[in-house]
Write an enzyme that holds these catalytic residues in place. Sequence first.
Site, mmCIF file in Angstrom:
data_model
loop_
_atom_site.group_PDB
_atom_site.id
_atom_site.type_symbol
_atom_site.label_atom_id
_atom_site.label_comp_id
_atom_site.label_asym_id
_atom_site.label_seq_id
_atom_site.Cartn_x
_atom_site.Cartn_y
_atom_site.Cartn_z
ATOM 1 N N TYR A 56 -1.781 -0.290 11.009
ATOM 2 C CA TYR A 56 -1.737 -1.010 9.748
ATOM 3 C C TYR A 56 -0.711 -0.788 8.874
ATOM 4 O O TYR A 56 -0.165 -1.723 8.357
ATOM 5 C CB TYR A 56 -3.181 -0.623 9.060
ATOM 6 C CG TYR A 56 -3.191 -0.902 7.715
ATOM 7 C CD1 TYR A 56 -3.108 -2.185 7.023
ATOM 8 C CD2 TYR A 56 -3.192 0.164 6.522
ATOM 9 C CE1 TYR A 56 -3.208 -2.571 5.609
ATOM 10 C CE2 TYR A 56 -3.006 -0.115 5.358
ATOM 11 C CZ TYR A 56 -3.042 -1.405 4.821
ATOM 12 O OH TYR A 56 -3.105 -1.535 3.415
ATOM 13 N N LYS A 83 2.186 -3.299 7.286
ATOM 14 C CA LYS A 83 2.622 -3.583 5.841
ATOM 15 C C LYS A 83 4.250 -3.145 5.638
ATOM 16 O O LYS A 83 4.634 -3.796 4.810
ATOM 17 C CB LYS A 83 1.549 -2.603 5.203
ATOM 18 C CG LYS A 83 0.123 -3.301 5.071
ATOM 19 C CD LYS A 83 0.090 -4.651 4.626
ATOM 20 C CE LYS A 83 0.506 -4.703 3.044
ATOM 21 N NZ LYS A 83 0.433 -6.023 2.711
ATOM 22 N N THR A 107 0.807 -1.208 -0.171
ATOM 23 C CA THR A 107 0.043 0.038 -0.156
ATOM 24 C C THR A 107 0.784 1.421 -0.145
ATOM 25 O O THR A 107 2.052 1.154 0.342
ATOM 26 C CB THR A 107 -0.735 -0.055 1.458
ATOM 27 O OG1 THR A 107 -1.493 1.359 1.336
ATOM 28 C CG2 THR A 107 -0.110 -0.140 2.451
ATOM 29 N N ASP A 108 0.225 2.370 -0.402
ATOM 30 C CA ASP A 108 0.885 3.627 -0.326
ATOM 31 C C ASP A 108 0.922 4.129 1.058
ATOM 32 O O ASP A 108 1.898 5.143 1.167
ATOM 33 C CB ASP A 108 0.300 4.726 -1.520
ATOM 34 C CG ASP A 108 -1.238 4.998 -1.145
ATOM 35 O OD1 ASP A 108 -1.659 4.357 -0.131
ATOM 36 O OD2 ASP A 108 -1.597 5.832 -1.818
ATOM 37 N N GLU A 109 0.227 3.682 1.922
ATOM 38 C CA GLU A 109 -0.059 4.059 3.263
ATOM 39 C C GLU A 109 1.509 3.907 3.981
ATOM 40 O O GLU A 109 1.927 4.548 4.901
ATOM 41 C CB GLU A 109 -0.877 3.363 4.116
ATOM 42 C CG GLU A 109 -2.378 3.808 3.277
ATOM 43 C CD GLU A 109 -3.418 3.438 4.326
ATOM 44 O OE1 GLU A 109 -3.391 3.723 5.577
ATOM 45 O OE2 GLU A 109 -4.589 3.184 3.850
#
Length: 355
Positions: free
Chosen positions: A160, A164, A135-137
């Site tokens: 989260y 990741k 993810t870009d998060e």
Amino acid sequence: MDSKTLLVTGGAGFIGSNFVHMALAAGKKVINIDKLTYAGNLESLQSIADHPNYKFVMGDIADTVVVEQLLSTYRPDAVINFAAESHVDRSIDGPAEFIQTNIVGTFQLLDVTRKYWNSLSCEEKASFRFLHISTDEVFGSLDTEGYFTERTAYAPNSPYSASKASSDHLVRAYHHTYGLPVLTTNCSNNYGPYQFPEKLIPLMILNALAGKTLPIYGDGLNIRDWLYVEDHCRAILTVLDKGIIGETYNVGGHNEKTNLEIVYGICDLLDNEQPRSDGKSYREQITFVGDRPGHDRRYAIDNSKITKEVGWIPAETFESGIKKTIKWYLDNPTWCQRVCDGSYRGERLGSNALG
């Protein structure tokens, strides 16, 4: 990659189920392992359940015995790792599951895959791939200018995204330490068919149709780059086929929108497609709620690397993608009802973490 066998983890989830459909349509054989948590739904795979090139196994990626059996039995040419706890609000309320699945589970999957890869012939080892979906998060939050690139430093702001980021680092380490032929993709916010209704877009669609409030965090001006899920799945297949081993690829939709713009747009489309019985706009159901802890202000992805190196570009604009998405939810009320029959009740999760 035609006729190749893929071991897909988390293939009953939102992105995973869309990918399974697309991979089968592209001539792949798919073995899908999913432990069917709240976000895993076999209803999303019902139409291909009896496909001759498809096999579903209920299991956990952290269960090394099950994964070893699948690898030795089906001899896949690639492992595609979608399996993850993925909702920020749930990670705020209960981070332990995110650590277990996203970090420990990815480690176990990598280690079992490494042993399997080492058992292959030289030719098979050369063609094998482990593709990790992220993810870009992991990059944190952007100001009003600039974009995430593959060189952006990691700065995760939620349990989260931290989990990741950890899994991404493990994947990288297994390539540099053991030579495992890995690929990683970091995507922006996905939307489209089969998305679990705790996420913004399906939540707003289903709450609107049910006459419920449309809760928006804070001032609604948080910006996300929106990616239609089928575009994302095409990107994954393209990276699997053409990506350079050890590289990461950012996948975005070039569709920056504030949350408020998204909700206004959904309301306006529903006003036309399925008007309220009282003739009023669905916008009247919008309500603002307390913001989420650590809520990143803006995400946006620079797609230039994946476009230049493997030739992928998104096919959908946000306007075309959101129309397809709304039509899908309107056309599939049974899927929506069965998903919502579970423990999820259509709220914005994480509000009890606000204090």
